[in-house]
Design an enzyme around this catalytic site. Structure first.
Site, PDB file in Angstrom:
ATOM      1  N   GLY A 292       0.781  -1.232   0.000  1.00 27.46           N
ATOM      2  CA  GLY A 292       0.000   0.000   0.000  1.00 27.46           C
ATOM      3  C   GLY A 292       0.808   1.275   0.000  1.00 27.46           C
ATOM      4  O   GLY A 292       0.347   2.304   0.506  1.00 27.46           O
TER       5      GLY A 292
ATOM      6  N   ASN B 221       1.522   3.142  -2.576  1.00 22.03           N
ATOM      7  CA  ASN B 221       0.832   4.120  -3.414  1.00 22.03           C
ATOM      8  C   ASN B 221      -0.449   4.617  -2.755  1.00 22.03           C
ATOM      9  O   ASN B 221      -0.829   5.782  -2.932  1.00 22.03           O
ATOM     10  CB  ASN B 221       0.552   3.523  -4.792  1.00 22.03           C
ATOM     11  CG  ASN B 221       1.778   3.567  -5.677  1.00 22.03           C
ATOM     12  OD1 ASN B 221       2.258   4.639  -6.036  1.00 22.03           O
ATOM     13  ND2 ASN B 221       2.303   2.405  -6.017  1.00 22.03           N
TER      14      ASN B 221
ATOM     15  N   ARG C 290     -16.543 -15.777  -9.558  1.00 22.61           N
ATOM     16  CA  ARG C 290     -15.937 -14.452  -9.641  1.00 22.61           C
ATOM     17  C   ARG C 290     -17.006 -13.382  -9.747  1.00 22.61           C
ATOM     18  O   ARG C 290     -16.888 -12.306  -9.156  1.00 22.61           O
ATOM     19  CB  ARG C 290     -14.998 -14.369 -10.850  1.00 22.61           C
ATOM     20  CG  ARG C 290     -14.292 -13.003 -10.947  1.00 22.61           C
ATOM     21  CD  ARG C 290     -13.221 -12.966 -12.006  1.00 22.61           C
ATOM     22  NE  ARG C 290     -13.781 -12.852 -13.341  1.00 22.61           N
ATOM     23  CZ  ARG C 290     -13.034 -12.676 -14.428  1.00 22.61           C
ATOM     24  NH1 ARG C 290     -11.709 -12.641 -14.331  1.00 22.61           N
ATOM     25  NH2 ARG C 290     -13.591 -12.568 -15.608  1.00 22.61           N
TER      26      ARG C 290
ATOM     27  N   ARG D  62      -5.880  -8.703  -8.498  1.00 21.82           N
ATOM     28  CA  ARG D  62      -6.892  -9.548  -9.141  1.00 21.82           C
ATOM     29  C   ARG D  62      -7.329  -8.913 -10.454  1.00 21.82           C
ATOM     30  O   ARG D  62      -7.511  -7.692 -10.525  1.00 21.82           O
ATOM     31  CB  ARG D  62      -8.108  -9.737  -8.231  1.00 21.82           C
ATOM     32  CG  ARG D  62      -7.840 -10.649  -7.055  1.00 21.82           C
ATOM     33  CD  ARG D  62      -9.112 -11.078  -6.358  1.00 21.82           C
ATOM     34  NE  ARG D  62      -8.819 -12.053  -5.328  1.00 21.82           N
ATOM     35  CZ  ARG D  62      -8.699 -13.357  -5.533  1.00 21.82           C
ATOM     36  NH1 ARG D  62      -8.872 -13.837  -6.759  1.00 21.82           N
ATOM     37  NH2 ARG D  62      -8.414 -14.181  -4.550  1.00 21.82           N
TER      38      ARG D  62
ATOM     39  N   ASN E 225      -5.807   2.466 -13.209  1.00 18.35           N
ATOM     40  CA  ASN E 225      -4.835   1.490 -12.733  1.00 18.35           C
ATOM     41  C   ASN E 225      -3.441   2.094 -12.843  1.00 18.35           C
ATOM     42  O   ASN E 225      -3.158   2.886 -13.740  1.00 18.35           O
ATOM     43  CB  ASN E 225      -4.896   0.210 -13.557  1.00 18.35           C
ATOM     44  CG  ASN E 225      -3.928  -0.845 -13.058  1.00 18.35           C
ATOM     45  OD1 ASN E 225      -3.897  -1.165 -11.879  1.00 18.35           O
ATOM     46  ND2 ASN E 225      -3.120  -1.393 -13.960  1.00 18.35           N
TER      47      ASN E 225
ATOM     48  N   HIS F 193       0.427   0.964 -13.398  1.00 19.23           N
ATOM     49  CA  HIS F 193       1.208  -0.181 -13.859  1.00 19.23           C
ATOM     50  C   HIS F 193       2.686   0.194 -13.919  1.00 19.23           C
ATOM     51  O   HIS F 193       3.046   1.257 -14.442  1.00 19.23           O
ATOM     52  CB  HIS F 193       0.745  -0.618 -15.252  1.00 19.23           C
ATOM     53  CG  HIS F 193       1.444  -1.840 -15.740  1.00 19.23           C
ATOM     54  ND1 HIS F 193       1.172  -3.096 -15.259  1.00 19.23           N
ATOM     55  CD2 HIS F 193       2.431  -1.993 -16.651  1.00 19.23           C
ATOM     56  CE1 HIS F 193       1.947  -3.980 -15.853  1.00 19.23           C
ATOM     57  NE2 HIS F 193       2.727  -3.332 -16.714  1.00 19.23           N
TER      58      HIS F 193
ATOM     59  N   THR G 101      -9.784  -0.980 -18.807  1.00 13.10           N
ATOM     60  CA  THR G 101     -10.714  -1.521 -19.787  1.00 13.10           C
ATOM     61  C   THR G 101     -10.666  -3.044 -19.690  1.00 13.10           C
ATOM     62  O   THR G 101      -9.930  -3.600 -18.876  1.00 13.10           O
ATOM     63  CB  THR G 101     -10.344  -1.076 -21.217  1.00 13.10           C
ATOM     64  OG1 THR G 101      -9.037  -1.581 -21.546  1.00 13.10           O
ATOM     65  CG2 THR G 101     -10.354   0.443 -21.346  1.00 13.10           C
TER      66      THR G 101
ATOM     67  N   ASP H  64      -4.188  -4.160 -18.896  1.00 11.55           N
ATOM     68  CA  ASP H  64      -3.096  -3.181 -19.001  1.00 11.55           C
ATOM     69  C   ASP H  64      -3.058  -2.481 -20.359  1.00 11.55           C
ATOM     70  O   ASP H  64      -1.992  -2.048 -20.807  1.00 11.55           O
ATOM     71  CB  ASP H  64      -1.735  -3.850 -18.740  1.00 11.55           C
ATOM     72  CG  ASP H  64      -1.607  -4.381 -17.329  1.00 11.55           C
ATOM     73  OD1 ASP H  64      -2.287  -3.865 -16.435  1.00 11.55           O
ATOM     74  OD2 ASP H  64      -0.813  -5.334 -17.129  1.00 11.55           O
TER      75      ASP H  64
END
Length: 220
Positions: free
Chosen positions: A18, A20, A71, A97, A113, A115, A147, A151
């Site tokens: 954590g 970030n 899921r 996930r 996100n 990356h 999306t 990535d």
């Protein structure tokens, strides 16, 4: 944490340390993030990010994957927990996930996100090692819209650094992490306050189309 409640809400998803998340918490506290971290959600009870949230007086929610028959069922519970805070932005900050199509569609245009590579280079895991093995001259991190293609969503902001001859996986990771702490609060603030938008595949910032991600160079 004394952050005015009228600021737009952000929900952050984490699976681990954590750091970030901490950058977002610190930015909100210091006024660099024009939003408030309303809740932190993790799939792992031992994620240190949950403790960081508790220390900051932020709702810390553990929603384990175990106990749900599919899921889809798990992601419905996840979305219910997120939506309870009516977030303007949902941030994946080390959430390990892969989210399914219905979840991604539910948050289309509201989910970012982070990356650890200069996307579209090195999608997936183990990016620092792969950069060194490929002999790339530059490396960095990317904030992008989420999306259904992993990535591969439209890129918003990148932090770029030169790979040094003596860099190792560990030194690269540390340098990239410092850059992540710069770009994630900035992009999150833009999205939460409505300055950043995604319409179809087009990203706009303050009404201007971003045809390429904004790049911040190390040391600038």
């Amino acid at each position: 944490m004394n952050v005015p409640s009228e600021r737009p809400a952000v929900v952050v998803l984490v699976s681990g340390e954590g750091t970030n998340l901490q950058a977002l918490i610190d930015a909100a506290r210091d006024g660099a993030l024009d939003a408030r971290v309303a809740a932190v959600v993790s799939d792992r009870a031992e994620a240190r990010g949950l403790e960081r949230a508790r220390r900051a007086g932020i709702a810390a929610l553990h929603i384990p994957r175990e106990g749900y028959p599919s899921r889809e069922a798990y992601e419905r519970a996840l979305a219910e927990a997120i939506d309870a805070h009516a977030p303007s932005a949902v941030i994946l900050a080390g959430f390990m996930r892969i989210l399914g199509p219905s979840m991604v569609r539910h948050y289309a245009g509201r989910m970012l996100n982070l990356h650890p590579s200069l996307l579209p280079r090195f999608r997936g895991l183990d990016t620092h090692r792969r950069v060194l093995e490929a002999g790339d001259s530059h490396h960095g991190a990317t904030v992008h819209f989420v999306t259904e293609d992993l990535d591969a969503g439209p890129r918003v902001l990148q932090y770029r650094l030169k790979v040094r001859p003596d860099d190792t996986v560990e030194t690269l990771a540390a340098r990239v992490r410092r850059g992540e702490h710069v770009i994630l609060p900035r992009a999150t603030s833009w999205l939460a306050t409505g300055r950043l938008r995604l319409v179809g595949d087009e990203v706009t910032l303050d009404g201007e189309t971003l045809r390429e991600p904004i790049v911040i160079e190390e040391g600038s």
